[in-house]
Write a protein that holds these residues in place. Structure first.
Motif, PDB file in Angstrom:
ATOM      1  N   SER A 260      34.216  94.033  30.766  1.00  0.00           N
ATOM      2  CA  SER A 260      35.373  94.872  30.437  1.00  0.00           C
ATOM      3  C   SER A 260      36.537  94.086  29.848  1.00  0.00           C
ATOM      4  O   SER A 260      37.235  94.589  28.966  1.00  0.00           O
ATOM      5  N   PHE A 261      36.769  92.870  30.351  1.00  0.00           N
ATOM      6  CA  PHE A 261      37.965  92.146  29.886  1.00  0.00           C
ATOM      7  C   PHE A 261      37.693  91.183  28.738  1.00  0.00           C
ATOM      8  O   PHE A 261      38.619  90.791  28.031  1.00  0.00           O
ATOM      9  N   VAL A 262      36.440  90.792  28.573  1.00  0.00           N
ATOM     10  CA  VAL A 262      36.121  89.906  27.447  1.00  0.00           C
ATOM     11  C   VAL A 262      35.682  90.795  26.279  1.00  0.00           C
ATOM     12  O   VAL A 262      34.674  91.493  26.379  1.00  0.00           O
ATOM     13  N   PRO A 263      36.443  90.786  25.199  1.00  0.00           N
ATOM     14  CA  PRO A 263      36.029  91.619  24.070  1.00  0.00           C
ATOM     15  C   PRO A 263      34.679  91.145  23.519  1.00  0.00           C
ATOM     16  O   PRO A 263      34.248  90.033  23.806  1.00  0.00           O
ATOM     17  N   ARG A 264      34.024  92.012  22.767  1.00  0.00           N
ATOM     18  CA  ARG A 264      32.663  91.652  22.315  1.00  0.00           C
ATOM     19  C   ARG A 264      32.660  90.398  21.456  1.00  0.00           C
ATOM     20  O   ARG A 264      31.661  89.691  21.390  1.00  0.00           O
ATOM     21  N   ASP A 265      33.784  90.113  20.794  1.00  0.00           N
ATOM     22  CA  ASP A 265      33.836  88.878  19.996  1.00  0.00           C
ATOM     23  C   ASP A 265      34.581  87.765  20.745  1.00  0.00           C
ATOM     24  O   ASP A 265      34.996  86.775  20.156  1.00  0.00           O
ATOM     25  N   GLY A 266      34.765  87.930  22.042  1.00  0.00           N
ATOM     26  CA  GLY A 266      35.421  86.898  22.852  1.00  0.00           C
ATOM     27  C   GLY A 266      34.447  85.797  23.232  1.00  0.00           C
ATOM     28  O   GLY A 266      33.242  85.892  22.973  1.00  0.00           O
ATOM     29  N   LYS A 267      34.976  84.749  23.854  1.00  0.00           N
ATOM     30  CA  LYS A 267      34.139  83.625  24.297  1.00  0.00           C
ATOM     31  C   LYS A 267      34.708  83.099  25.615  1.00  0.00           C
ATOM     32  O   LYS A 267      35.924  82.907  25.735  1.00  0.00           O
ATOM     33  N   VAL A 268      33.802  82.863  26.555  1.00  0.00           N
ATOM     34  CA  VAL A 268      34.250  82.491  27.902  1.00  0.00           C
ATOM     35  C   VAL A 268      33.848  81.055  28.231  1.00  0.00           C
ATOM     36  O   VAL A 268      32.683  80.671  28.058  1.00  0.00           O
ATOM     37  N   LEU A 269      34.807  80.282  28.711  1.00  0.00           N
ATOM     38  CA  LEU A 269      34.485  78.981  29.303  1.00  0.00           C
ATOM     39  C   LEU A 269      34.158  79.233  30.775  1.00  0.00           C
ATOM     40  O   LEU A 269      35.022  79.635  31.548  1.00  0.00           O
ATOM     41  N   VAL A 270      32.879  79.035  31.123  1.00  0.00           N
ATOM     42  CA  VAL A 270      32.460  79.230  32.515  1.00  0.00           C
ATOM     43  C   VAL A 270      32.446  77.883  33.215  1.00  0.00           C
ATOM     44  O   VAL A 270      31.781  76.944  32.769  1.00  0.00           O
ATOM     45  N   LEU A 271      33.193  77.805  34.317  1.00  0.00           N
ATOM     46  CA  LEU A 271      33.279  76.554  35.081  1.00  0.00           C
ATOM     47  C   LEU A 271      32.300  76.658  36.238  1.00  0.00           C
ATOM     48  O   LEU A 271      32.574  77.328  37.238  1.00  0.00           O
ATOM     49  N   ALA A 272      31.149  76.009  36.069  1.00  0.00           N
ATOM     50  CA  ALA A 272      30.089  76.176  37.072  1.00  0.00           C
ATOM     51  C   ALA A 272      29.916  74.908  37.890  1.00  0.00           C
ATOM     52  O   ALA A 272      29.878  73.805  37.344  1.00  0.00           O
ATOM     53  N   ASN A 273      29.828  75.081  39.199  1.00  0.00           N
ATOM     54  CA  ASN A 273      29.371  73.989  40.068  1.00  0.00           C
ATOM     55  C   ASN A 273      28.532  74.587  41.188  1.00  0.00           C
ATOM     56  O   ASN A 273      28.734  74.299  42.356  1.00  0.00           O
ATOM     57  N   GLY A 274      27.603  75.420  40.783  1.00  0.00           N
ATOM     58  CA  GLY A 274      26.718  76.036  41.763  1.00  0.00           C
ATOM     59  C   GLY A 274      26.171  77.352  41.229  1.00  0.00           C
ATOM     60  O   GLY A 274      26.393  77.723  40.070  1.00  0.00           O
ATOM     61  N   ALA A 275      25.491  78.055  42.124  1.00  0.00           N
ATOM     62  CA  ALA A 275      24.706  79.232  41.720  1.00  0.00           C
ATOM     63  C   ALA A 275      25.562  80.343  41.118  1.00  0.00           C
ATOM     64  O   ALA A 275      25.124  81.025  40.183  1.00  0.00           O
TER      65      ALA A 275
ATOM     66  N   PRO B  28      33.552  69.420  41.459  1.00  0.00           N
ATOM     67  CA  PRO B  28      34.545  70.413  41.032  1.00  0.00           C
ATOM     68  C   PRO B  28      34.946  70.281  39.563  1.00  0.00           C
ATOM     69  O   PRO B  28      35.142  69.165  39.078  1.00  0.00           O
ATOM     70  N   PRO B  29      35.087  71.383  38.850  1.00  0.00           N
ATOM     71  CA  PRO B  29      35.659  71.333  37.504  1.00  0.00           C
ATOM     72  C   PRO B  29      37.151  71.026  37.615  1.00  0.00           C
ATOM     73  O   PRO B  29      37.840  71.662  38.405  1.00  0.00           O
ATOM     74  N   ARG B  30      37.635  70.070  36.864  1.00  0.00           N
ATOM     75  CA  ARG B  30      39.030  69.645  37.004  1.00  0.00           C
ATOM     76  C   ARG B  30      39.887  70.151  35.848  1.00  0.00           C
ATOM     77  O   ARG B  30      39.389  70.412  34.745  1.00  0.00           O
ATOM     78  N   GLY B  31      41.193  70.217  36.104  1.00  0.00           N
ATOM     79  CA  GLY B  31      42.123  70.743  35.108  1.00  0.00           C
ATOM     80  C   GLY B  31      42.070  69.986  33.787  1.00  0.00           C
ATOM     81  O   GLY B  31      42.117  70.593  32.704  1.00  0.00           O
TER      82      GLY B  31
END
Ligand SMILES: Cc1ncc(COP(=O)(O)O)c(C=O)c1O
Length: 393
Positions: free
Chosen positions: A84-99, A125-128
């Motif tokens: 809903s919040f990411v428009p179809r042409d948006g791009k997300v940085l996903v910060l993953a450290n697990g499932a 942990p993903p850092r700033g």
């Protein structure tokens, strides 16, 4: 002075040392004994109360946010938020450290939304500064997704520094606070957070059946038409609730009734600070007790959440997780297998209707289980301690 012990599960069932579904109060279960008509005014009032009481938990600035409950489990809410919040042409940085970070990236893949995955492995942990560098390098990124407590290891991720880097780069922040909201402070205004999600059966101690998205009102309004999905469209659910007071499709009526009772208990306990304090005490007692038995935690104290703790499996050849699980269950405690890919581990959740008295019994049960299994030492293999140095480094 320790508080009065909480009552044990009324039907004698084992404690769930699992971070949702979790052990709930009997009064919460009792609240499910009557039926509610989903169109009826009484149930509409319950939905209104649910939304406003959740919003009240975020404190100052709550009037710029709204709460949209969504049927289903927590993953449905993560998917609803992303779609809903990411428009179809948006791009997300996903910060993953697990499932759960990896599941968010997989969700974006299903949704056909572009994703930049920062995969830190099982728990680092993903850092700033890493977030800042990626956002500088990739101007196409519109949103950053952070996991508040990564429940698969129990690490409490540094959301403040992630939020700072995201704000500095002029991008939007989404937070999966599934296992943390209600016990750990989360101030979306201070974090400049577009939206976050949690669910009924975590720190508010309800039963499973729905989750909720808390999002800036202007962002909800602007999200119209973004969603790929009819049933997971946050804007559509919100617009219907605003107009009619109803959920769009069959609501989990009994779960909502139970949740309102759980909110009463949350408030009576003293709200977020008191809930967080009880869980912190639970964690401290279990961690100290297990360390005294010779167990080691995956994480150093600075990263340990008051939600769930990962312990390394002992290297003693007589130790197997299935036998330990059965011995703990026989003593009234359901524990969780670990999710680390490199070394064997198990997890103990500290959320739900239990207190430090229960935690002491868990430690005793673990001690007796080791004796039953003829495990002489709970010390982990050297490889586990080597692995742990990665975070200390
Ligand atoms: C951080 C986090 N995100 C997402 C989920 C997924 O929620 P569910 O299993 O209810 O779909 C969980 C579940 O524990 C979680 O802890």
């Amino acid at each position: 002075m320790p508080a009065m012990p909480l009552p044990a599960p009324e039907l004698g069932e084992p404690y769930l040392l699992t971070p949702g579904p979790l052990t709930t109060a009997y009064a919460v279960k009792q609240a499910m004994l009557r039926d509610w008509g989903s169109w009826d005014d009484d149930f509409r009032a319950m939905t209104r109360a649910l939304r406003s009481r959740l919003l009240a938990l975020i404190g100052d600035g709550a009037e710029t946010y709204d709460c949209v409950p969504i049927q289903g489990s927590g993953s449905y809410c993560v998917e609803a938020m992303l779609g809903s919040f990411v428009p179809r042409d948006g791009k997300v940085l996903v910060l993953a450290n697990g499932a759960y970070g990896l599941r968010a990236a997989q969700t974006l893949d299903y949704l056909g939304r572009a994703c930049h995955l920062l995969d830190k492995g099982d728990y680092l942990p993903p850092r700033g500064d890493e977030v800042a560098a990626i956002l500088t390098d990739d101007p196409a990124i519109t949103h950053v997704l952070a996991i508040h407590c990564e429940t698969s290891s129990g690490i409490l991720n540094p959301v403040e520094e992630i939020a700072q880097a995201t704000r500095d780069a002029g991008r939007k922040l989404l937070i999966d606070s599934m296992s943390a909201f209600g016990a750990l402070p989360l101030d979306p205004v201070a974090l400049n957070c577009t939206a976050f999600v949690s669910s009924a059966n975590k720190c508010i101690e309800g039963v499973p059946g729905f989750g909720f998205v808390i999002a800036r009102k202007d962002e909800i309004e602007a999200s119209k038409g973004n969603s790929h999905s009819l049933s997971l469209d946050v804007h559509a659910q919100w617009a219907t609730m605003e107009k009619t007071g109803q959920w769009r499709f069959t609501p989990p009526t009994h779960v909502v009734a139970a949740f309102l009772k759980a909110l009463d208990l949350h408030e009576a306990e003293g709200g977020v600070p008191a809930r967080g304090a009880r869980y912190t005490r639970n964690r401290d007692v279990i961690v100290q007790g297990m360390r005294d038995l010779g167990f080691e935690t995956l994480l150093a104290d600075r990263w340990l959440s008051p939600i769930i703790v990962t312990f390394f499996c002992p290297s003693d050849p007589n130790f197997t997780f299935p036998a330990f699980y059965d011995a703990m269950k026989a003593r009234g405690f359901i524990i969780y297998p670990g999710k680390l890919t490199v070394v064997d581990s198990f997890r103990i959740g500290v959320i739900g209707q239990m207190d430090e008295h229960v935690m002491r019994r868990v430690v005793e049960a673990a001690r007796d289980a080791l004796t039953d299994m003829s495990v002489g030492s709970a010390a982990p293999p050297a490889a586990a301690l080597e692995e742990r140095k990665k975070l200390a480094a």
